[in-house]
Scaffold this motif. Structure first.
Motif, PDB file in Angstrom:
ATOM      1  N   ILE A  97       0.651  -1.358  -0.093  1.00  0.00           N
ATOM      2  CA  ILE A  97       0.002   0.188   0.336  1.00  0.00           C
ATOM      3  C   ILE A  97       1.230   1.389   0.070  1.00  0.00           C
ATOM      4  N   ASP A  98       0.269   2.533  -1.212  1.00  0.00           N
ATOM      5  CA  ASP A  98       1.013   3.370  -0.216  1.00  0.00           C
ATOM      6  C   ASP A  98      -0.045   4.320   0.427  1.00  0.00           C
ATOM      7  N   TYR A  99       0.846   5.127   1.175  1.00  0.00           N
ATOM      8  CA  TYR A  99       0.213   5.048   2.696  1.00  0.00           C
ATOM      9  C   TYR A  99      -0.453   7.039   2.284  1.00  0.00           C
ATOM     10  N   ARG A 100      -0.523   7.286   2.875  1.00  0.00           N
ATOM     11  CA  ARG A 100      -0.684   9.185   3.099  1.00  0.00           C
ATOM     12  C   ARG A 100      -0.618   9.211   4.655  1.00  0.00           C
ATOM     13  N   ARG A 101       0.608   9.447   5.276  1.00  0.00           N
ATOM     14  CA  ARG A 101       0.798   9.854   6.681  1.00  0.00           C
ATOM     15  C   ARG A 101       0.944  11.169   7.217  1.00  0.00           C
ATOM     16  N   TRP A 102       0.456  12.114   8.379  1.00  0.00           N
ATOM     17  CA  TRP A 102       0.910  13.557   8.754  1.00  0.00           C
ATOM     18  C   TRP A 102       1.609  13.814   9.510  1.00  0.00           C
ATOM     19  N   ALA A 103       2.056  12.737  10.768  1.00  0.00           N
ATOM     20  CA  ALA A 103       2.992  12.050  11.812  1.00  0.00           C
ATOM     21  C   ALA A 103       3.660  10.840  11.373  1.00  0.00           C
ATOM     22  N   PRO A 104       4.751  10.947  11.879  1.00  0.00           N
ATOM     23  CA  PRO A 104       5.621  12.359  12.867  1.00  0.00           C
ATOM     24  C   PRO A 104       6.566  13.057  11.485  1.00  0.00           C
ATOM     25  N   ARG A 105       6.606  12.519  10.349  1.00  0.00           N
ATOM     26  CA  ARG A 105       6.784  13.142   9.261  1.00  0.00           C
ATOM     27  C   ARG A 105       5.875  13.042   8.264  1.00  0.00           C
ATOM     28  N   PRO A 106       5.251  14.225   7.727  1.00  0.00           N
ATOM     29  CA  PRO A 106       4.282  13.803   6.333  1.00  0.00           C
ATOM     30  C   PRO A 106       4.857  13.182   5.113  1.00  0.00           C
ATOM     31  N   GLY A 107       4.223  12.367   4.316  1.00  0.00           N
ATOM     32  CA  GLY A 107       4.152  11.679   3.521  1.00  0.00           C
ATOM     33  C   GLY A 107       3.991  11.054   3.123  1.00  0.00           C
ATOM     34  N   VAL A 108       3.658  10.524   1.790  1.00  0.00           N
ATOM     35  CA  VAL A 108       3.544   9.378   1.816  1.00  0.00           C
ATOM     36  C   VAL A 108       4.470   8.118   1.771  1.00  0.00           C
ATOM     37  N   VAL A 109       4.306   7.323   2.319  1.00  0.00           N
ATOM     38  CA  VAL A 109       4.835   5.465   2.673  1.00  0.00           C
ATOM     39  C   VAL A 109       4.493   4.349   1.415  1.00  0.00           C
TER      40      VAL A 109
END
Length: 326
Positions: A156-168
């Motif tokens: 999966i490509d997941y858009r997170r905003w913590a601890p570092r914003p971005g797509v992982v």
């Protein structure tokens, strides 16, 4: 396909009594013309179905006729746990199976129990999303559900905003799907302990050929209870630091809810000369935090994380431009 529809038509008449062609067509997802042909086919097969003319007319089974051909298919049996949640069932791709399973279960019940079930369905309804909230867009929910059902790995490509914003990007083994307050969450295991992913934040999903073995000791309900407790105790990294005026502090329960406001109150600093106080507030993500904090207007100032401050400032500037232009 037609045999299944004929059985569904017969069970509808058995469970609900007289129904018009338009009502049957709406229930079965076909045209009235198809209903006419299906009724003829049932009559030719010896089913005692007859028509009543007039404004209140429709099709009906001869009094006392009941069929026992109500066996569930494998897919219908698997969908039984969703029979009370038509919306979520449809999102998971089980809508048709749930409808058919409900119909067959109703036909198999003795008349007193069937009448009680109908009374309950007529009087109670579950609506999971909160007020004034559109359901999340979850284009990858079905893919996650299929991998979960088949015990397959996914990437999966997941858009997170913590601890570092971005797509992982993560390779995970789905362990469960949870619907919380109208929002879908995927519980999945990766290289470490199981984690929780908001399905609407999954921007890409690719099924992988590897099968995965489900941990024998994993309990989805127990895991979720622990996750909720940790989240509500603000131990999670997804928090916002804000400064609140006395009026903002008073309005906080209306914006976040009483429980979240109580948790935030535990982190309050002493008031400054102007009466403002800092607090740490548990929040879902940047967009959710922005919408919540904007409700407090000038009675709150976001301090961290930086991406929340930036998003709030950009939103406020855009709103100011909009009102200047008008």
């Amino acid at each position: 396909m037609r045999a299944s529809r004929l059985l569904s038509l017969m069970l509808l008449l058995q469970n609900r009594g007289r129904m018009s062609a338009a009502q049957l067509a709406a229930e079965l997802g076909v045209t009235a013309r198809t209903v006419y042909r299906d009724v003829e086919a049932l009559a030719s097969a010896g089913v005692p179905v007859y028509a009543e003319q007039g404004p209140t007319g429709g099709y009906e089974l001869l009094d006392g006729y009941r069929t026992r051909l109500t066996g569930l298919t494998a897919d219908e049996a698997e969908s039984l746990f969703l029979t009370g949640m038509a919306g979520p069932a449809a999102e998971l791709g089980f809508g048709a199976q749930v409808a058919a399973a409900q119909l067959k279960l109703m036909a198999a019940l003795p008349v007193p129990y069937r009448d009680a079930s109908l009374r309950i369905r007529e009087r109670f309804h579950l609506d999971a999303p909160g007020w004034y909230r559109e359901p999340d867009a979850v284009p990858h929910l079905l893919g996650a559900a299929q991998a979960l059902w088949q015990d397959r790995m996914i990437e999966i490509d997941y858009r997170r905003w913590a601890p570092r914003p971005g797509v992982v990007t993560r390779r995970v083994h789905p362990l469960g799907l949870v619907l919380k307050a109208g929002v879908w969450y995927l519980v999945a295991a990766g290289s470490g302990p199981p984690r929780t992913y908001r399905v609407s934040a999954i921007t890409g999903l690719r099924p992988l050929p590897e099968a995965a073995e489900r941990p024998g000791d994993f309990d989805l309900a127990e895991f979720w209870r622990g996750h909720v407790e940790r989240y509500e105790q603000a131990d999670d990294t997804e928090v916002a630091v804000v400064s609140l005026s006395p009026a903002g502090l008073t309005a906080l329960p209306d914006v976040l809810g009483p429980k979240a406001a109580r948790l935030a109150s535990r982190t309050l600093t002493d008031p400054g000369a102007d009466g403002w106080r800092r607090a740490t507030i548990p929040l879902e993500n940047v967009s959710h935090a922005t919408a919540s904090l904007l409700r407090l207007g000038a009675e709150v100032r976001a301090l961290a994380p930086a991406e929340l401050v930036t998003h709030l400032a950009e939103t406020i500037r855009a709103m100011a431009r909009l009102y200047r232009s008008s």
